[in-house]
Write an enzyme that holds these catalytic residues in place. Sequence first.
Site, mmCIF file in Angstrom:
data_model
loop_
_atom_site.group_PDB
_atom_site.id
_atom_site.type_symbol
_atom_site.label_atom_id
_atom_site.label_comp_id
_atom_site.label_asym_id
_atom_site.label_seq_id
_atom_site.Cartn_x
_atom_site.Cartn_y
_atom_site.Cartn_z
ATOM 1 N N THR A 118 -45.551 1.146 -54.071
ATOM 2 C CA THR A 118 -44.687 2.487 -54.148
ATOM 3 C C THR A 118 -44.991 3.549 -53.306
ATOM 4 O O THR A 118 -46.218 3.901 -53.159
ATOM 5 C CB THR A 118 -44.620 2.822 -55.748
ATOM 6 O OG1 THR A 118 -44.034 1.840 -56.351
ATOM 7 C CG2 THR A 118 -43.830 4.063 -55.765
ATOM 8 N N THR B 256 -52.998 2.991 -54.676
ATOM 9 C CA THR B 256 -53.346 1.672 -54.894
ATOM 10 C C THR B 256 -53.629 0.658 -53.923
ATOM 11 O O THR B 256 -54.805 0.639 -53.770
ATOM 12 C CB THR B 256 -51.682 1.199 -55.569
ATOM 13 O OG1 THR B 256 -50.656 1.216 -54.700
ATOM 14 C CG2 THR B 256 -51.190 1.946 -56.766
ATOM 15 N N ASN C 109 -49.914 -9.586 -49.855
ATOM 16 C CA ASN C 109 -48.905 -9.948 -50.725
ATOM 17 C C ASN C 109 -48.699 -11.361 -51.209
ATOM 18 O O ASN C 109 -47.911 -11.528 -52.036
ATOM 19 C CB ASN C 109 -47.517 -9.391 -50.097
ATOM 20 C CG ASN C 109 -47.590 -8.023 -50.068
ATOM 21 O OD1 ASN C 109 -47.664 -7.272 -50.827
ATOM 22 N ND2 ASN C 109 -47.508 -7.320 -48.786
ATOM 23 N N GLU D 175 -49.182 -2.494 -45.201
ATOM 24 C CA GLU D 175 -49.873 -3.543 -45.373
ATOM 25 C C GLU D 175 -50.202 -4.359 -44.451
ATOM 26 O O GLU D 175 -49.451 -4.975 -43.712
ATOM 27 C CB GLU D 175 -49.352 -4.112 -46.631
ATOM 28 C CG GLU D 175 -49.439 -3.358 -47.827
ATOM 29 C CD GLU D 175 -48.625 -3.907 -49.335
ATOM 30 O OE1 GLU D 175 -48.858 -3.626 -50.288
ATOM 31 O OE2 GLU D 175 -47.761 -4.505 -48.881
#
Lengths: 411, 411
Positions: free
Chosen positions: B196, B159, B406, B283
Site C-alpha cells: 500500500t 512494509t 509477490n 517491487e
Amino acid sequence: MASITSVSPLAVPLPAMGPIAGVRLGSAAAGIRYQGRTDLMMMAFPRGTTVAGVFTQNTCPGAPIDWCRAALEGGKAQALVVNAGNANVFTGKAGVATVKATAKAAADLAGCPAKQVFLASTGVIGEVLPAERITVALPALHEALMEDGWEAAARAIMTTDTFPKGATRTAVIGGVTVTINGIAKGSGMIAPDMATMLCFIATDAAIPAAALQSMLSKGVGPSFNAVTVDSDTSTSDTVLLFATGAAGNPNVPETGGAMLRDFRRALDELLLDLALQVARDGEGAQKLIRIDVTGAVNKRSARAIAFAIANSPLVKTAIAGEDANWGRIVMAVGKSGQPADRDKLAVGVGGTWMARNGTVVAGYDEAPVVAHMKGREVEIAVDIGLGDGAATVWTCDLTHGYIDINGSYRS
Amino acid sequence: MASITSVSPLAVPLPAMGPIAGVRLGSAAAGIRYQGRTDLMMMAFPRGTTVAGVFTQNTCPGAPIDWCRAALEGGKAQALVVNAGNANVFTGKAGVATVKATAKAAADLAGCPAKQVFLASTGVIGEVLPAERITVALPALHEALMEDGWEAAARAIMTTDTFPKGATRTAVIGGVTVTINGIAKGSGMIAPDMATMLCFIATDAAIPAAALQSMLSKGVGPSFNAVTVDSDTSTSDTVLLFATGAAGNPNVPETGGAMLRDFRRALDELLLDLALQVARDGEGAQKLIRIDVTGAVNKRSARAIAFAIANSPLVKTAIAGEDANWGRIVMAVGKSGQPADRDKLAVGVGGTWMARNGTVVAGYDEAPVVAHMKGREVEIAVDIGLGDGAATVWTCDLTHGYIDINGSYRS
C-alpha cells in the site's frame, strides 16, 4: 527471441485432423526469420468459398489486417497465406507493398482475384518484411498443397508457442454431416513481438458469408475474447473462418437461423477449445486459471470484474506461488471500478468459499484450498451479491518464465 | 512475506528532516506482525491543526479509510496512528471495532475528540487486527513523542519497502518561512498485501482546511497519481496533510489563492519527490522509467496512453531486458483505445527518435538507444501527432524480483 524450448506443462496433444473437403494446405521453410523450420503456410479453397473474419481492436494494426478487412467485404476467399517471424507492422509503405505483392503472387497461383486472397503475419514489429522471401517460396508450396496438411500448417504458424494447436468437430446441417477444423497460434492475446494470436478455421459446410460472420462474431466473445495472458493486445490478432461448401448440405438462408444450431454449437466448442490452448501456452504459464464471476449488476460488469482479476499481476503472481491470497482478489474487484459492495462480496477457490459478506468465513479451513492451488488448473469464484450478471474468463499465472521470454533481447 | 532484504538499486538517501513546529512523533515495536522492528507510528498535533486527505479509489477500501473519510469532514486533527503488518481490510465488524478502539485510545491520550484522530493501516488483507496490540503500546509511545522523530516514523511504516522515504521543503507565506516534511511508504500503487502507498505530510504553516484540501487534491494528480508499478490499486492508499499553524504566518483566506503560490510550488515538489521515491522502490525495480506523451487530442487522452505504456507487461519486461523494443510501445499506444494514427506516430527513447510517421526512422542508429537502455533511468517519448495533449507518468521495469516478492507464500 529467447531460446525457450521446453513445452508448456499445460500442453494438450494435437488431435488427429482429417481433411476438410475442398481445402488443400501446406507449409514451407522460407527463411523469413527462423532457420531449420517451416515459417510459411498456405491454404487454397475452391471458387465460391465464403469467409468471415474478426480482427484486433488495436488502433495501430499491421498492414495484413488492413488488407483482410478490405478483402472481407467481398465475402469470398480462394487462398490464405500466413508467415511467422515478421509481423509486417509499423512498416509504412514498404509494408503495404509487401502485402500487395504477396496477394498478387498467391492470386496468380490460385487463379483468383487478389481480393480473394487473405493474409496474416506474426513476429517482430517494425522490421520490413521483404516480399521476395514469400513470393519466391510460394510456387513450390502451392504445387505441394494437399488435403492432409493440417498438422504441418499448425506447426508453420508457431512463434513462441511451445506446442501446435488444433481442434476438430463435426456437426449436422439439414441431415448432412459437416466437419470443422481449426488451427491457432499464440502465447497470449498479447505480444506484438512474437505472440500474436492467429486462428484459421475451415469447414466443408455451405454457409452464406453473412451467416458465417454472425456466428464467428458471436463465437469469439466467450472464447478468444474471454482469454487474457497479460492484458496486452497484439497489433495482428486475426480469426478467419472459411466454408468451402463441398459437403453439399441443403441451402442455408443468408441470416442463418435454426438450421445452423448444431453447427453453431460445434463452432463455439471449437473456438473455446482453441482459445484455451492459447491460454495453456501463455508465456511462462504453469497454471491455467478459470475465473467465474456471478452476482454482478449485469453481464458487462461481470466481465470487467473478471478481467480485472485475470489481468492483476498480484493475483497472477500469488497463484504462481500457490498462495490462496484472496485479499488480492478483493483488491482486483475493487479496482475494476464496477459496482461492488465490500460487505456483500464472496470469494472462493476450488469450490471452497473463503470470504463472504466482507470478512473471512467463520472456521475457514485453508487445507482444501492449498491442495487445489498445487494443481495445474485453478478455479476462482467471486460472487458480487448485487444482481444476475455472470461471466467466465481464463488466464494463466505470471511466472519467471514470462520475464525470461519477454525480458531477453530480440536478437 | 518474502525475505527480500537487498535495497533497491534506485534508492535515494533519506534527507535530514528537522522538526515541524507543533508536531511531535515517534514509533514503537508493537509486534503486530514483524519481530525485531518498529511497526507502530504516532503523530500528535496542537489543537486547531487543519487536515486534508486523499484516499484510494478502490471500491473495497479498508476500515481505516472509511474512518478517515468521515473524520476529514471536521477538517481538524490532533493525532495520527499508523500501523504496518496488517491492513485491517475485509475484516468486517471486527475491523470497524479495531478502528474505533484505536481512535478512542489515541483520543484519550491526546485529549481530543475521537473524530480528530486519523488512522492508517498497511499489511496483509483479511486477517483481523487485534486492537489490543495497538492500544497496549500507545501510552508509552505517546509518552515518548518528540519533535525530532521523522526518520523513526519513516522507518516504522515500511512494509516491503527497501528504503525509508522522506522529503522536506520550505516556502514563504506572507513573508514568513514555513517548512513542510513528508514521509511515505510503498513499493507501488499497488499491492494490497504489503505494498500500500501511504504518505503523511505536516507543515507548520497556518492554512484553512479548505485551501489545504484544494492544494492536496490538485497536487496528487501529477505526482502520486502519475506513478504506477503494476496497475494494481491498493485498498488502503492514503495521503494526509496536516498544518499546525505554529509558524504564525499571516491569515490565509479559506479559498487559498495567490498568497499560497510559493507553498503550492513547495508542496508539489515534495509530492513528486515522494512519489518518485515510491516508483524507485517498485517491487523488483531495476530501472526508473519516465514516459512523456505529447501530441494527443487532449491531456486526459495523453494520460491514458502514457498509463497504457507504463502498465504494459511487455514494455516493462523489454526495458528490464534493456531491449529498445519500440514495437511494444506502438502496441501499447494502440491498445489504449485512445485516438491515434499509426501513420503519424513517433517513438523515441533517451532523446533518439526511432520511429516516425508509421515506420522506422531512415538510417536509425540503435547505438545511442542501446547505451541509454543500460542506465538506471530510462526515458520514453511518444508523439501522437494529433493535438496538444501532453502527460508524464513514471513507472519501473518488471523483473524477476517482482515475481520473487509477490509469488512467494505469505507465511
